[in-house]
Scaffold this motif. Structure first.
Motif: not given
Length: 661
Positions: A153-157
């Motif tokens: 999720x952090x990577x996508x954000x």
């Protein structure tokens, strides 16, 4: 420029069928009869410049779908005029010198529509604003919780944030005004939404949509609230309106406020998702904006764009106005507003008025002395635009001054006209010579025109032929690729069917052997991991005396082996060598371990069996082998202890002998 126009007319309502005629550089061609969806595909393939119809509402419920499907650069034109002002197709044809055949033939109507559009007759149908919404968001679902999902999720954000910055930079480089709204999350962005004040054509090639990855980019044009009709040949209108000072707060929600040149509030308004054309129309209805003001520095791109469109003076404060300052400005006006956007717009307009107030009051004082207060608004508008007071007053007075009557010229005294007569004769001879030369040049021009027409006909035919060849070659290429793709899919499908057929036959045989009691079923683990064990427990459970078959045991630990021992499995068969710690635990607890070279396993996907007699014999032999190895080990350990005791005894006897000696 070569131009392609498609004339379209309806043949039947149910099912909908259309007649299509093409006009390409003066050449007409009947294209045939089309269903709605075939017509859309044809238009997307040909990408014409204009689709001409006598009445767009013949498309019925499919009108909106048709407008959305039009490729970029293709105009939909209603040749008969705006709704409510439409004229007969045949009267327009007569006015424009177009011969008409059978009026009841749909192809004849389609032809007339195409010819009228080629002459610039008709109104373009506008369904979309010159605005685009660009949404940047997550492309895939993040799945359920856990450490790996949190990292993903952090990577996508972070990816969304990078993509938003890329788009922002591209729009700034292209000098395209926009507003941006973001949702921050995990030191990145969960989503970003741009409101871009430009048409789809202006963004073509600059920003591309993305689908199917971690990040998704959607580009959607903003639909107008109602269809607008714009003439193909531009029309101009001049309107005298009251001058006003306008404050504008752009964004997803737009705030507009207007003051007259005496500081009185004319309008305060706000609306969400307000299109540029709606903003311009709203301001135009109020009056003529002499100043367009904003509350922030630097000015937003949309405010600059609208100021240029009105040729208004742009007012930008030295520093962006603080919330306290805006509230104080509204308190001095003695007014409350519905939301922050109205407040920001009204504060900007009033701040601009206060900057001009001393000059405007000085103008009013002078106009009272001169008795010109009726023209106060016009004169103050001119002063704001840069005229001094005297020039502004003169300009307004000159507008109202009636035209002086032209006085009759007094009779002149008699003079000698002989030189003038001679000059006239000389000029007449020159004119005669120039007329002959003009006739010769006209003849040459006519001849050249005929040659140009012939060459244009050849060029049009050649262009159409080239276009047809290109389209045909593209269609063949697409068809060949499609055939190759389908052949590949067919081969893969046949291979899968053959494998499944073999597996089915083997599975039936295995099941039959199991029913007869000559085979033992195995419980299959693809990997010797806790996750696989949990999966197997949920589907089939591991019970006492089960035989486990492991495809890949690498990475397994001692705890997994102890768990299998606790479950009471009878034996374990592995396709590859077990880790030493796993093998040690199983051997210590007398759980036989076999490899595929020791026992034959028959497997189909999740189902596997071994021959019962072979398994029983192998288990008996393995346990006997381990018992023999353990007995041999015990003997060796005993002999080792005896040898160690003998050596120690000899050392002790030697030591006593030395002490006695």
């Amino acid at each position: 420029m070569p131009i392609l126009i498609l004339g379209v007319d309806i043949i039947s309502e149910n099912p909908k069928r259309f007649a299509v005629v093409s006009w390409f550089n003066g050449r007409l061609e009947k294209k045939g009869e089309f269903t709605f969806y075939r017509l859309v595909r044809f238009i997307r393939a040909k990408r014409p410049d204009i689709i001409a119809m006598d009445n767009i509402h013949e498309l019925g419920d499919e009108l909106k779908k048709f407008l959305r499907a039009l490729p970029q650069g293709t105009k939909l034109v209603q040749v008969t005029g705006r709704p409510g002002e439409q004229r007969s197709l045949w009267s327009l044809a007569r006015e424009n010198g177009i011969r008409v055949g059978d009026k009841f033939d749909p192809y004849e109507e389609a032809k007339v529509c195409a010819l009228l559009a080629s002459k610039g007759v008709g109104y373009e149908v506008l369904a979309f604003e010159d605005e685009v919404i660009i949404k940047v968001s997550r492309g895939r679902s993040q799945g359920k919780g856990g450490w790996s999902q949190d990292r993903y999720r952090r990577r996508v954000h972070n990816l969304i944030q990078n993509k938003v910055r890329e788009i922002e930079e591209a729009l700034r480089k292209a000098d395209i005004p926009f507003d941006l709204e973001v949702e921050e999350k995990d030191y990145g962005l969960a989503r970003g939404e741009f409101k871009v004040y430009a048409s789809r054509e202006e963004l073509a090639g600059l920003i591309k949509p993305m689908h199917g990855g971690d990040v998704e980019i959607k580009i959607n044009p903003v639909e107008r609230k109602s269809l607008e009709f714009v003439p193909l040949k531009s029309e101009k209108a001049i309107q005298v309106r009251k001058s006003v000072i306008v404050g504008l707060d752009p964004g997803i929600t737009v705030g507009i406020a207007a003051l007259d040149l005496d500081g009185n509030i004319v309008a305060v308004y706000s609306e969400r998702n307000m299109a540029v054309s709606d903003i311009v129309r709203f301001i135009s209805d109020i009056g003529h904006p002499i100043i367009l003001a904003t509350d922030v520095n630097p000015a937003p791109g949309l405010v600059e764009k609208i100021a240029r469109s009105f040729k208004a003076i742009l007012y930008v404060p030295r520093e962006s106005l603080r919330v306290e300052e805006k509230n104080e400005l509204l308190r001095s006006l003695g007014i409350s507003v519905d939301d922050d956007h109205q407040r920001d717009a009204l504060a900007a307009a009033y701040k601009a008025y206060l900057r001009l107030k001393p000059k405007l009051e000085h103008v009013d004082a002078k106009l009272r002395e001169l008795g010109l207060m009726k023209k106060s608004n016009e004169i103050k508008a001119l002063v704001i635009q840069g005229y001094n007071l005297g020039e502004a007053i003169m300009k307004v007075k000159l507008r109202e001054r009636p035209k002086e009557e032209i006085k009759a010229l007094p009779e002149e005294e008699s003079v000698d006209v002989t030189p003038y007569i001679e000059k006239i004769k000389e000029l007449e001879r020159t004119i005669e010579m120039l007329e002959r030369e003009n006739q010769e040049l006209r003849a040459i021009i006519e001849e050249q025109k005929k040659k140009i027409e012939k060459l244009e006909d050849k060029l049009a035919y050649y262009d159409e032929e080239v276009r047809a060849k290109v389209i045909k070659s593209r269609e063949i290429e697409i068809r060949d690729k499609r055939i190759a793709y389908l052949e590949k899919e067919l081969r893969e499908a046949k291979a899968i069917i053959e494998k499944l057929s073999r597996d089915l036959v083997l599975a039936k045989r295995m099941h039959l052997l199991e029913l007869k009691g000559s085979a033992v079923p195995l419980k299959v683990l693809e990997n010797l991991t806790w996750k696989e064990i949990e999966r197997l427990e949920r589907s089939a459970q591991i019970k006492k005396d089960d035989i486990i078959y492991v495809v890949n045991p690498s990475g397994a630990g001692k705890s997994i082996a102890e768990h299998l021992v606790e479950k009471g499995i009878r034996a374990l068969i592995s396709a590859k060598t077990l880790p030493d710690n796993v093998y040690g635990v199983l051997r210590e607890n007398k759980v036989p371990v076999f490899y595929e070279d020791e026992i034959e396993v028959k497997r189909v996907d999740e189902f596997a069996i071994v021959d019962r007699e072979e398994l029983e014999r192998a288990i008996e032999q393995k346990l006997a082998q381990w018992e023999e190895e353990d007995r041999e080990k015990e003997i060796q350990e005993f002999l080792k202890l005896v040898e160690e005791y003998r050596i120690e005894r000899i050392k002790e006897l030697k030591r006593k002998a030395e002490e006695e000696g």
